[in-house]
Scaffold this motif. Structure first.
Motif, PDB file in Angstrom:
ATOM      1  N   ARG A   1      23.086 -46.062  20.272  1.00 27.30           N
ATOM      2  CA  ARG A   1      23.089 -47.479  20.681  1.00 27.30           C
ATOM      3  C   ARG A   1      22.395 -48.379  19.676  1.00 27.30           C
ATOM      4  O   ARG A   1      22.364 -49.588  19.843  1.00 27.30           O
ATOM      5  N   GLY A   2      21.793 -47.799  18.641  1.00 28.93           N
ATOM      6  CA  GLY A   2      21.122 -48.620  17.639  1.00 28.93           C
ATOM      7  C   GLY A   2      19.632 -48.735  17.874  1.00 28.93           C
ATOM      8  O   GLY A   2      18.985 -49.656  17.373  1.00 28.93           O
ATOM      9  N   GLU A   3      19.069 -47.779  18.630  1.00 30.09           N
ATOM     10  CA  GLU A   3      17.643 -47.858  18.942  1.00 30.09           C
ATOM     11  C   GLU A   3      16.839 -46.799  18.183  1.00 30.09           C
ATOM     12  O   GLU A   3      15.735 -46.435  18.584  1.00 30.09           O
ATOM     13  N   GLY A   4      17.385 -46.315  17.086  1.00 32.53           N
ATOM     14  CA  GLY A   4      16.658 -45.322  16.282  1.00 32.53           C
ATOM     15  C   GLY A   4      15.428 -45.947  15.645  1.00 32.53           C
ATOM     16  O   GLY A   4      15.347 -47.167  15.505  1.00 32.53           O
ATOM     17  N   PRO A   5      14.469 -45.072  15.234  1.00 33.99           N
ATOM     18  CA  PRO A   5      13.189 -45.578  14.725  1.00 33.99           C
ATOM     19  C   PRO A   5      13.317 -46.615  13.595  1.00 33.99           C
ATOM     20  O   PRO A   5      12.567 -47.577  13.579  1.00 33.99           O
ATOM     21  N   VAL A   6      14.227 -46.414  12.668  1.00 35.48           N
ATOM     22  CA  VAL A   6      14.340 -47.393  11.574  1.00 35.48           C
ATOM     23  C   VAL A   6      15.743 -48.015  11.517  1.00 35.48           C
ATOM     24  O   VAL A   6      16.181 -48.474  10.464  1.00 35.48           O
ATOM     25  N   ALA A   7      16.408 -48.070  12.662  1.00 35.56           N
ATOM     26  CA  ALA A   7      17.762 -48.650  12.697  1.00 35.56           C
ATOM     27  C   ALA A   7      17.750 -50.097  12.210  1.00 35.56           C
ATOM     28  O   ALA A   7      18.633 -50.527  11.460  1.00 35.56           O
ATOM     29  N   LYS A   8      16.753 -50.840  12.616  1.00 40.73           N
ATOM     30  CA  LYS A   8      16.701 -52.253  12.207  1.00 40.73           C
ATOM     31  C   LYS A   8      16.525 -52.374  10.699  1.00 40.73           C
ATOM     32  O   LYS A   8      17.168 -53.198  10.048  1.00 40.73           O
ATOM     33  N   GLU A   9      15.654 -51.541  10.148  1.00 40.90           N
ATOM     34  CA  GLU A   9      15.440 -51.573   8.696  1.00 40.90           C
ATOM     35  C   GLU A   9      16.729 -51.233   7.938  1.00 40.90           C
ATOM     36  O   GLU A   9      17.050 -51.853   6.926  1.00 40.90           O
ATOM     37  N   ARG A  10      17.447 -50.221   8.435  1.00 42.19           N
ATOM     38  CA  ARG A  10      18.675 -49.813   7.742  1.00 42.19           C
ATOM     39  C   ARG A  10      19.706 -50.944   7.727  1.00 42.19           C
ATOM     40  O   ARG A  10      20.316 -51.229   6.692  1.00 42.19           O
ATOM     41  N   MET A  11      19.906 -51.568   8.882  1.00 41.47           N
ATOM     42  CA  MET A  11      20.911 -52.631   8.960  1.00 41.47           C
ATOM     43  C   MET A  11      20.482 -53.851   8.150  1.00 41.47           C
ATOM     44  O   MET A  11      21.298 -54.501   7.506  1.00 41.47           O
ATOM     45  N   LYS A  12      19.193 -54.132   8.172  1.00 39.10           N
ATOM     46  CA  LYS A  12      18.689 -55.276   7.409  1.00 39.10           C
ATOM     47  C   LYS A  12      18.952 -55.060   5.916  1.00 39.10           C
ATOM     48  O   LYS A  12      19.429 -55.957   5.214  1.00 39.10           O
ATOM     49  N   ALA A  13      18.673 -53.843   5.449  1.00 36.75           N
ATOM     50  CA  ALA A  13      18.871 -53.552   4.022  1.00 36.75           C
ATOM     51  C   ALA A  13      20.348 -53.698   3.649  1.00 36.75           C
ATOM     52  O   ALA A  13      20.681 -54.258   2.601  1.00 36.75           O
ATOM     53  N   ARG A  14      21.240 -53.207   4.491  1.00 40.55           N
ATOM     54  CA  ARG A  14      22.674 -53.284   4.172  1.00 40.55           C
ATOM     55  C   ARG A  14      23.159 -54.736   4.199  1.00 40.55           C
ATOM     56  O   ARG A  14      23.921 -55.155   3.337  1.00 40.55           O
ATOM     57  N   ARG A  15      22.744 -55.476   5.212  1.00 39.47           N
ATOM     58  CA  ARG A  15      23.188 -56.875   5.289  1.00 39.47           C
ATOM     59  C   ARG A  15      22.674 -57.664   4.100  1.00 39.47           C
ATOM     60  O   ARG A  15      23.394 -58.463   3.513  1.00 39.47           O
ATOM     61  N   GLU A  16      21.420 -57.422   3.743  1.00 40.40           N
ATOM     62  CA  GLU A  16      20.851 -58.159   2.608  1.00 40.40           C
ATOM     63  C   GLU A  16      21.601 -57.862   1.318  1.00 40.40           C
ATOM     64  O   GLU A  16      21.895 -58.772   0.536  1.00 40.40           O
ATOM     65  N   ALA A  17      21.907 -56.590   1.107  1.00 37.22           N
ATOM     66  CA  ALA A  17      22.619 -56.233  -0.129  1.00 37.22           C
ATOM     67  C   ALA A  17      23.966 -56.950  -0.172  1.00 37.22           C
ATOM     68  O   ALA A  17      24.358 -57.506  -1.201  1.00 37.22           O
ATOM     69  N   TRP A  18      24.662 -56.958   0.949  1.00 31.45           N
ATOM     70  CA  TRP A  18      25.997 -57.571   1.002  1.00 31.45           C
ATOM     71  C   TRP A  18      25.901 -59.096   0.869  1.00 31.45           C
ATOM     72  O   TRP A  18      26.622 -59.706   0.081  1.00 31.45           O
ATOM     73  N   ASP A  19      24.980 -59.691   1.619  1.00 33.54           N
ATOM     74  CA  ASP A  19      24.853 -61.156   1.588  1.00 33.54           C
ATOM     75  C   ASP A  19      24.327 -61.628   0.234  1.00 33.54           C
ATOM     76  O   ASP A  19      24.820 -62.599  -0.333  1.00 33.54           O
TER      77      ASP A  19
END
Lengths: 94, 247, 326
Positions: C286-304
């Motif tokens: 569901r996206g509640e893993g310990p560093v799920a937020k960090e992972r998505m933030k890093a990917r979005r930042e790289a793309w944006d």
């Protein structure tokens, strides 16, 4: 903000004397970078000595629905194959 | 640990080796964060070439890992340009263009070095670096002559690094000794060619060369920018924390 | 790996031409390859797009936990190996996105689905890498689990996917070995290194078992996917196989697998092992893993942050074409 580059098909000649073979694709904004991306992606393990890149949109492909009419007629032309002909064993070099 | 090199050959190996190591470390910071997958892969290839070059050079100068992970700022011999932060993609490209254009001209000449190792090294590395220079040039042209934003960023990236060019052509006593012994080419011989090559890429990129700035020197003698200390703190953390461990 | 089914598509109404459908099923049953322009049922196209793009996302997000240690690798050799490995993962993501694109969804759409949280990726990458031993454990366990899943997919029914998997499996052959080599050095090293090695196994063991996906009884689409040859073994079969080959490897290292119920079962010729915490698994999905937020933030930042670069190159090419035409 979002945008991605067009797709290119990549062909690699693995060594001198062999034909280029399709290996995959890359995204790139233009031909020079398409070559650079193909080089960096598909030849990191000494896989090639020459590269082709072609815009994917430029590939003209046959229609699979026509596979029957295009390719099956060749099946009956067995006289095009050397094994069709009976030559006595004692005749050599033919 | 005092590893201040007095031998001109060792000093020269450290200069080239530290350049490759520090720039390789910097470029590797991009891995996983590139602007698009293909560029991420290209940047990793550049970093891998540089780490490979550093390994050859530092192993020739001594124990490569010992030199990479157990010296402090004052003993690093790299130029200031390579330790500059990545900044945005334009700043990374500007640094790579300015350094690898120089490195390529140097390696072309280093192939004629009287030193067998350096000559063989140059022979191998010159091909890698030609690709680095070409890629950096291609990107400089696209960013300079792309959008308004990319042109501004490219100009800023160049302006940031421009003051560090003169150090590439500086000949101090240690460098002079290396030149005199026939192992190193004199970089001043290709300074004009270098300026012309950069000017030609910038012209194609429709960018004005930044105005010449007061040269900043000192890296070759261990007097670095503040950036290097942080780079080393990250890079050296494990071997420094566990000096007895084998990895 | 990354091939585990983490998302279900809604039931697709079967409006397909039954004759075409029968012909398709017969081709797949005969182990023929389906190619991009061939007719295929919509459900096959959707399931495959989801599976391949999930696999691609996993490769790309999977660069981050290991990438976290590239700048801190403890020797020049380890630095080069790790960088090459993480770069391979970028390449594998690239191959897989391209394979999925042949089904009619653009990479951009797939990336957007990832960034919006709509698309899933392997749960394993939502755990942090704390010490250098984690790099060993990921290579050994995570790549080990991935190989189990990926090798059979080289014979999957969709041609572009199968070809991508052939290339990926060939390139990945060094990934697990380099990880195990790190574990050998750590497990035979100083007391601090041994502690890191055991701690890494403690933290990565259960998430690695979860990589194979939910138990077979909770994996309703398995039968269809197996019929379509886009899955070749069940989740539980692969999980059992993984445990059976990995436990002796842990013993060789002198490390303890963190499962008190682990025991050799002579009768079945494999290990019995403890119950997996499925609550944890579904929370991470569901996206509640310990560093799920960090992972998505890093990917979005790289793309944006990369948007202006992609646009600049497009703009340059447009200008060049215009000048050529003028």
């Amino acid at each position: 903000m979002s945008s991605d580059w067009p797709l290119w098909e990549v062909f690699v000649r693995s060594k001198g004397g062999l034909a280029h073979r399709h290996v995959g694709s890359v995204h790139a904004p233009d031909a020079e970078l398409a070559l650079a991306h193909a080089r960096d992606t598909y030849t990191r393990r000494l896989e090639g000595v020459s590269l082709w890149v072609v815009p994917s949109a430029e590939i003209v492909a046959s229609d699979p629905d026509q596979a029957g009419e295009l390719f099956e007629p060749a099946e009956s032309k067995i006289y095009r194959h050397p094994t069709f002909y009976d030559i006595p064993d004692e005749v050599k070099h033919i | 640990m005092a590893t201040i090199a007095v031998d001109p050959r060792e000093d020269y190996l450290l200069r080239l080796g530290d350049d490759a190591l520090v720039l390789g470390q910097r470029v590797s910071e991009w891995c996983g964060h590139g602007p698009v997958l293909e560029v991420d892969i290209s940047l990793a290839n550049l970093a891998l070439d540089l780490i490979g070059q550093a390994t050859l050079l530092l192993d020739e100068a001594g124990d490569g890992d010992q030199l990479a992970f157990h010296r402090d700022v004052l003993d690093f011999r790299n130029c200031l340009l390579v330790e500059q932060p990545n900044g945005d993609f334009a700043q990374t490209i500007a640094r790579h263009l300015l350094y690898t254009t120089w490195q390529h001209m140097l390696l072309q000449r280093l192939q004629q070095s009287s030193d067998k190792f350096l000559s063989e090294f140059a022979h191998k590395a010159v091909k890698e670096v030609a690709y680095h220079r070409d890629l950096a040039s291609e990107w400089t042209i696209r960013l300079g002559d792309g959008t308004e934003e990319s042109a501004r960023r490219m100009a800023e990236g160049l302006a940031w690094n421009w003051r560090l060019i003169p150090e590439l052509f500086e000949v101090d006593d240690a460098m002079q000794a290396a030149i005199d012994s026939g192992i190193a080419p004199d970089p001043r011989e290709f300074e004009e060619e270098y300026r012309a090559a950069i000017a030609s890429v910038l012209a194609e990129a429709r960018l004005e060369p930044p105005a010449d700035q007061r040269p900043i020197l000192g890296g070759r003698r261990g007097h670095h920018s503040e950036h290097l200390g942080h780079l080393l703190a990250v890079m050296q953390f494990l071997p420094r924390t566990y000096p007895d461990a084998k990895w | 790996m990354y091939t585990t089914e983490l998302q279900k598509t809604g039931k697709i109404e079967n409006l397909e031409d039954p004759q075409l459908l029968d012909a398709f099923e017969a081709r797949v049953a005969a182990d023929e390859f389906i190619e991009p322009k061939d007719w295929m049922p919509e459900a096959y196209r959707r399931t495959l797009t989801r599976q391949i793009s999930q696999h691609a996302h996993s490769e790309i997000v999977g660069m981050l936990p290991e990438g976290n240690w590239i700048t801190r690798a403890p020797s020049l050799r380890r630095k080069a190996i790790l960088l090459a490995k993480v770069q391979d993962e970028a390449g594998h993501g690239l191959y897989l996105y391209c394979a999925a694109e042949t089904l009619g969804t653009s990479r951009e759409q797939m990336v957007e689905a990832l960034h919006s949280g709509k698309a899933k990726y392997s749960t394993i990458f939502n755990y942090p890498t704390l010490t250098w031993a984690d790099i060993g454990a990921i290579g050994w366990l995570v790549d080990g689990a991935a190989i189990m899943n990926q090798v059979p997919l080289q014979r999957t029914s969709y041609g572009p996917y199968a070809r991508a998997m052939v290339r990926i499996c060939k390139e990945e052959s060094f990934h697990q070995r380099q990880g195990y080599e790190i574990m050998i050095a750590m497990a035979n090293g100083t007391p601090e290194q041994k502690r890191m090695a055991q701690d890494a196994l403690d933290r990565w063991w259960w998430p690695s078992l979860m990589m194979f996906g939910p138990p077979d009884e909770n994996s309703p689409n398995t039968a269809q996917s197996m019929r379509w040859r886009i899955k070749r073994d069940t989740n539980d079969e692969l999980r059992q196989k993984f445990v059976d080959v990995t436990v002796p490897q842990a013993e060789f290292l002198g490390l303890t697998v963190p499962d008190p119920d682990l025991a050799w079962n002579e009768e079945k010729g494999g290990y019995d092992f403890g119950e997996i915490d499925w609550e944890e698994f579904y929370a991470v999905v569901r996206g509640e893993g310990p560093v799920a937020k960090e992972r998505m933030k890093a990917r979005r930042e790289a793309w944006d942050d990369g948007a202006w670069v992609r646009e600049a190159a497009d703009a340059h090419e447009a200008k060049r074409k215009q000048r050529k035409a003028a």
